[in-house]
Design a protein around this motif. Structure first.
Motif, PDB file in Angstrom:
ATOM      1  N   VAL A 184      48.858  87.218  63.695  1.00 46.30           N
ATOM      2  CA  VAL A 184      49.392  85.904  64.067  1.00 46.30           C
ATOM      3  C   VAL A 184      50.159  86.014  65.384  1.00 46.30           C
ATOM      4  N   VAL A 185      49.734  85.219  66.353  1.00 47.40           N
ATOM      5  CA  VAL A 185      50.423  85.160  67.642  1.00 47.40           C
ATOM      6  C   VAL A 185      51.000  83.760  67.807  1.00 47.40           C
ATOM      7  N   ALA A 186      52.274  83.674  68.162  1.00 49.44           N
ATOM      8  CA  ALA A 186      52.901  82.371  68.387  1.00 49.44           C
ATOM      9  C   ALA A 186      53.271  82.229  69.851  1.00 49.44           C
ATOM     10  N   ASP A 187      52.787  81.165  70.474  1.00 51.33           N
ATOM     11  CA  ASP A 187      53.218  80.806  71.828  1.00 51.33           C
ATOM     12  C   ASP A 187      54.538  80.045  71.665  1.00 51.33           C
ATOM     13  N   ARG A 197      62.612  81.490  66.534  1.00 49.42           N
ATOM     14  CA  ARG A 197      62.250  82.905  66.632  1.00 49.42           C
ATOM     15  C   ARG A 197      61.110  83.192  65.647  1.00 49.42           C
ATOM     16  N   PRO A 198      59.856  83.042  66.106  1.00 48.62           N
ATOM     17  CA  PRO A 198      58.696  83.128  65.208  1.00 48.62           C
ATOM     18  C   PRO A 198      58.561  84.463  64.484  1.00 48.62           C
ATOM     19  N   VAL A 206      54.877  87.280  69.851  1.00 46.98           N
ATOM     20  CA  VAL A 206      55.280  86.039  70.516  1.00 46.98           C
ATOM     21  C   VAL A 206      54.876  86.139  71.984  1.00 46.98           C
ATOM     22  N   VAL A 207      54.272  85.080  72.504  1.00 46.95           N
ATOM     23  CA  VAL A 207      54.012  85.037  73.951  1.00 46.95           C
ATOM     24  C   VAL A 207      54.812  83.894  74.561  1.00 46.95           C
TER      25      VAL A 207
END
Ligand SMILES: *Cc1c(COP(=O)(O)O)cnc(C)c1O
Length: 400
Positions: A184-187, A197-198, A206-207
């Protein structure tokens, strides 16, 4: 006779709070002169101590002390292991995809994701590097479950989403994605670590487009990737170095300077956004307002749980593009420009600007109509901004 001094009590050092981390990022790290403000190391290369004995840094594409100060500060704010600073937000996204996506990967992406991310994912699909690309409204739990049930390697999150400010449940999506073995990637560009803060909710990476809130002054294009896990962070940094995506030291220096005021800027901009959303919601020319701080936002409760504030971006619908033109022409405190997250307020027409790269069908799927307007609120005086928006809405009413 003097009493012996009592043994000093051992006190664990207090973890610093985020505003302190941001304000003190890089401060007093100079070992040569004790400079309080961090020095800027522009050198492309670093001298070896002797043959076979490199120092900590050897070449700036691979590593640079100024850039590392900025990357570590963002990692600390996000609660991650390491931060990799890249030449743009898109470079951060590219490095991440190379590091986490297997060949013939299967990807789930929000239907209303950032236009540049949409273009990259489409290009990777059409060139065969992505086998399956599913667009879904990730604020809708049933769509998320259906998309993940088909088997997926990467779930891409953008919450709040752009430009409709939909909120996705990071914890629920991360649980479902991890159960199926996906990353899982969160922008986190829209919220910034001040508001969300994902990694704490289960995301793996996080990106950021540091071009936006992290730098905050619209004078740097940069990105950051923060991984929860050190090993994954090292893999992302390896790809950033290999592909040549790492950021310039000068940009990192500027962004580090911007980061010192992140908390103040976000708080001031958010106050302006909340006031603007209230004004928009009460005006007859406005058909809908999208702002997670409004009680009638469909994911308002989730936003309250997951975020420390609804942010400083507001979008709203006018009747059509003629009404948008009337609104925009004559604004005094908003520049008509892409981007967001700077100290200055910006107005944008997603259909012809940020999301012009999307096909008309993709825009329709995402809900990006011709009457949609996006505002990025800055830190100006609230009364000036409200007067400007009210005058624009009156012009839009007359144009109808
Ligand atoms: C701007 C933006 C990007 C891309 O960042 P650049 O710095 O322009 O390359 C990615 N995601 C979101 C949400 C953005 O707003």
């Amino acid at each position: 006779m003097n009493q012996p001094a009592p043994a000093p009590e051992v006190v664990a050092p207090l973890a610093l709070r985020p505003a302190t981390i941001a304000a003190r990022a890089g401060i007093s790290t100079d070992t040569s002169y004790g400079a309080v403000a961090p020095p800027l190391h522009l050198s492309a290369t670093f001298q070896f101590e002797a043959l076979g004995r490199p120092r900590r840094y050897d070449y700036t594409r691979s590593g640079n002390p100024t850039r590392d100060l900025f990357g570590q500060a963002v990692a600390d704010l996000e609660g991650g292991a390491s931060g990799c600073v890249t030449a743009s937000g898109m470079a951060a996204i590219t490095a991440t995809i190379f590091a986490v996506l297997p060949p013939q990967g299967r990807v789930v992406v929000p239907a209303d994701c950032y236009g540049g991310s949409w273009r990259l994912f489409e290009a990777l699909r059409s060139s065969g590097r992505i086998a399956s690309l599913v667009y879904a409204d990730l604020s809708d739990a049933s769509q998320v479950r259906a998309a993940i049930a088909d088997g997926v390697d990467l779930v891409w999150l953008e919450t709040p989403s752009n430009p409709l400010l939909r909120i996705s449940d990071i914890a629920a999506i991360s649980d479902a994605a991890h159960a199926g073995g996906a990353v899982v990637v969160a922008d986190n560009t829209f919220a910034s670590p001040v508001l969300q803060r994902p990694l704490a909710w289960g995301a793996d990476v996080v990106v950021h487009s540091a071009t936006k809130y992290l730098n905050g002054h619209s004078d740097v294009v940069a990105g950051v990737v923060v991984a929860a896990d050190a090993e994954r962070g090292a893999e992302i940094a390896w790809w950033a170095n290999t592909l040549g995506l790492t950021g310039s030291p000068f940009d990192a220096y500027q962004a580090l300077r911007g980061l010192h005021t992140l908390h103040l800027r976000v708080a001031a901009a958010q106050r302006n956004a909340a006031a603007t959303a209230d004004l928009l919601a009460a005006h007859p020319a406005v058909q809908a307002v999208h702002y997670p701080g409004l009680i009638d936002h469909p994911q308002h409760d989730l936003a309250v749980t997951q975020m420390d504030g609804p942010g400083a971006i507001v979008s709203f619908r006018l009747a059509d593009s003629a009404a948008v033109a009337a609104f925009v022409d004559g604004l005094r405190c908003f520049c008509l420009a892409e981007s967001l997250g700077g100290v200055e307020s910006l107005v944008c027409h997603p259909a012809t600007m940020t999301h012009a790269a999307m096909s008309p069908q993709a825009r329709a799927l995402a809900g990006i109509t011709d009457g949609l307007v996006r505002l990025s609120l800055g830190i100006e005086d609230t009364a000036d901004l409200l007067a400007d928006v009210a005058a624009g809405l009156d012009r839009a009413t007359q144009a109808a």
